[in-house]
Write a protein that holds these residues in place. Structure first.
Motif, PDB file in Angstrom:
ATOM      1  N   LYS A 107       0.868  -1.324  -0.095  1.00 48.59           N
ATOM      2  CA  LYS A 107      -0.029  -0.075  -0.035  1.00 48.59           C
ATOM      3  C   LYS A 107       1.055   1.490   0.028  1.00 48.59           C
ATOM      4  CE  LYS A 107      -3.108   2.686   2.979  1.00 48.59           C
ATOM      5  NZ  LYS A 107      -4.312   3.034   2.957  1.00 48.59           N
ATOM      6  N   LEU A 108       0.539   2.185  -1.067  1.00 47.89           N
ATOM      7  CA  LEU A 108       1.460   3.510  -0.887  1.00 47.89           C
ATOM      8  C   LEU A 108       1.143   4.153   0.228  1.00 47.89           C
ATOM      9  CD1 LEU A 108       2.020   2.264  -3.753  1.00 47.89           C
ATOM     10  CD2 LEU A 108       1.697   4.512  -4.703  1.00 47.89           C
ATOM     11  N   ILE A 109       2.215   4.582   0.742  1.00 46.94           N
ATOM     12  CA  ILE A 109       1.842   5.428   1.973  1.00 46.94           C
ATOM     13  C   ILE A 109       2.362   6.782   1.862  1.00 46.94           C
ATOM     14  CG2 ILE A 109       2.129   5.746   4.726  1.00 46.94           C
ATOM     15  CD1 ILE A 109       0.573   3.312   3.965  1.00 46.94           C
ATOM     16  N   GLY A 110       3.749   7.005   1.276  1.00 49.01           N
ATOM     17  CA  GLY A 110       4.410   8.288   1.272  1.00 49.01           C
ATOM     18  C   GLY A 110       5.023   8.334  -0.282  1.00 49.01           C
ATOM     19  N   TYR A 111       5.331   9.785  -0.582  1.00 47.51           N
ATOM     20  CA  TYR A 111       5.958  10.100  -1.740  1.00 47.51           C
ATOM     21  C   TYR A 111       6.866  11.255  -1.771  1.00 47.51           C
ATOM     22  CZ  TYR A 111       5.771  11.407  -6.549  1.00 47.51           C
ATOM     23  OH  TYR A 111       5.937  11.809  -7.795  1.00 47.51           O
TER      24      TYR A 111
END
Ligand SMILES: CC(C)(COP(=O)(O)OP(=O)(O)OC[C@H]1O[C@@H](n2cnc3c(N)ncnc32)[C@H](O)[C@@H]1OP(=O)(O)O)[C@@H](O)C(=O)NCCC(=O)NCCS
Length: 171
Positions: free
Chosen positions: A60-64
């Motif tokens: 799951k993508l959390i930060g960028y």
């Protein structure tokens, strides 16, 4: 109190693009940064491999964090912007993980210089120092402490000059 976690990091893939847009739209008050990322992706300042996501163990993508080409005077450099984390996951280390991975990827590519316009309490932990002390400035008025710069290689001291951002930044 938030708990710092270990996050995985990797370069974005095409499948991540809508979620990256959503994270930026959620993290900032306006869609400006989310739209900026999409505009940068279509711009010559985009560098494959420097758009970094932090994910959990399930993917799951959390930060960028994003690094794109800019210049300090005539010297090629990278601009760190934007950095964004889902609001409910902020202060759990995902932003730091994405930034550190982006800086490492840039270093591995042989890049030397990074600038960031942001909160002076946050970015020094990654090695950024006040840009004006290196003779680095902007064409627009910002609080002096908000513009910071970093060299990824101590053999390459920061050049001085005016930062020229990629066109989509409108700076
Ligand atoms: C700023 C942001 C990217 C930081 O990522 P994060 O994963 O939440 O932060 P981390 O867990 O890596 O680091 C936590 C530290 O960041 C600080 N921090 C978090 N948000 C901050 C902000 N907007 N300004 C300054 N410091 C901030 C926390 O106070 C904490 O400091 P401490 O370690 O001294 O206690 C994230 O909070 C975010 O998306 N904020 C909204 C969008 C934004 O402001 N982006 C940055 C634009 S410059």
């Amino acid at each position: 109190m938030s708990i710092r976690r270990q996050w995985l990091t990797r370069a974005e893939t095409n499948a991540d693009i809508p979620t990256i847009h959503a994270i930026n739209a959620a993290a900032f008050d306006t869609p400006m940064e989310a739209d900026l990322v999409d505009a940068l992706r279509a711009d010559s300042s985009w560098i494959e491999g420097l758009s970094i996501v932090a994910t959990d163990e399930d993917g799951k993508l959390i930060g960028y964090a994003l690094l794109t080409r800019c210049h300090i005077g005539e010297t090629p450099a990278l601009c760190l912007a934007p950095v964004a984390v889902w609001p409910e996951y902020q202060n759990t280390g995902a932003g730091s993980a994405a930034i550190r991975a982006a800086l490492k990827a840039a270093e591995d590519m042989g890049e030397h210089f990074v600038v960031v316009l942001g909160h002076p309490a946050y970015y020094p932990r990654f090695g950024f120092t006040r840009a004006s002390t290196h003779g680095i400035g902007l064409t627009i008025d910002v609080p002096d402490e908000a513009l910071m710069a970093l060299t990824l290689d101590t053999d390459h001291p920061l050049p001085s000059g005016t930062v020229r951002y990629a066109a989509p930044f409108g700076i």
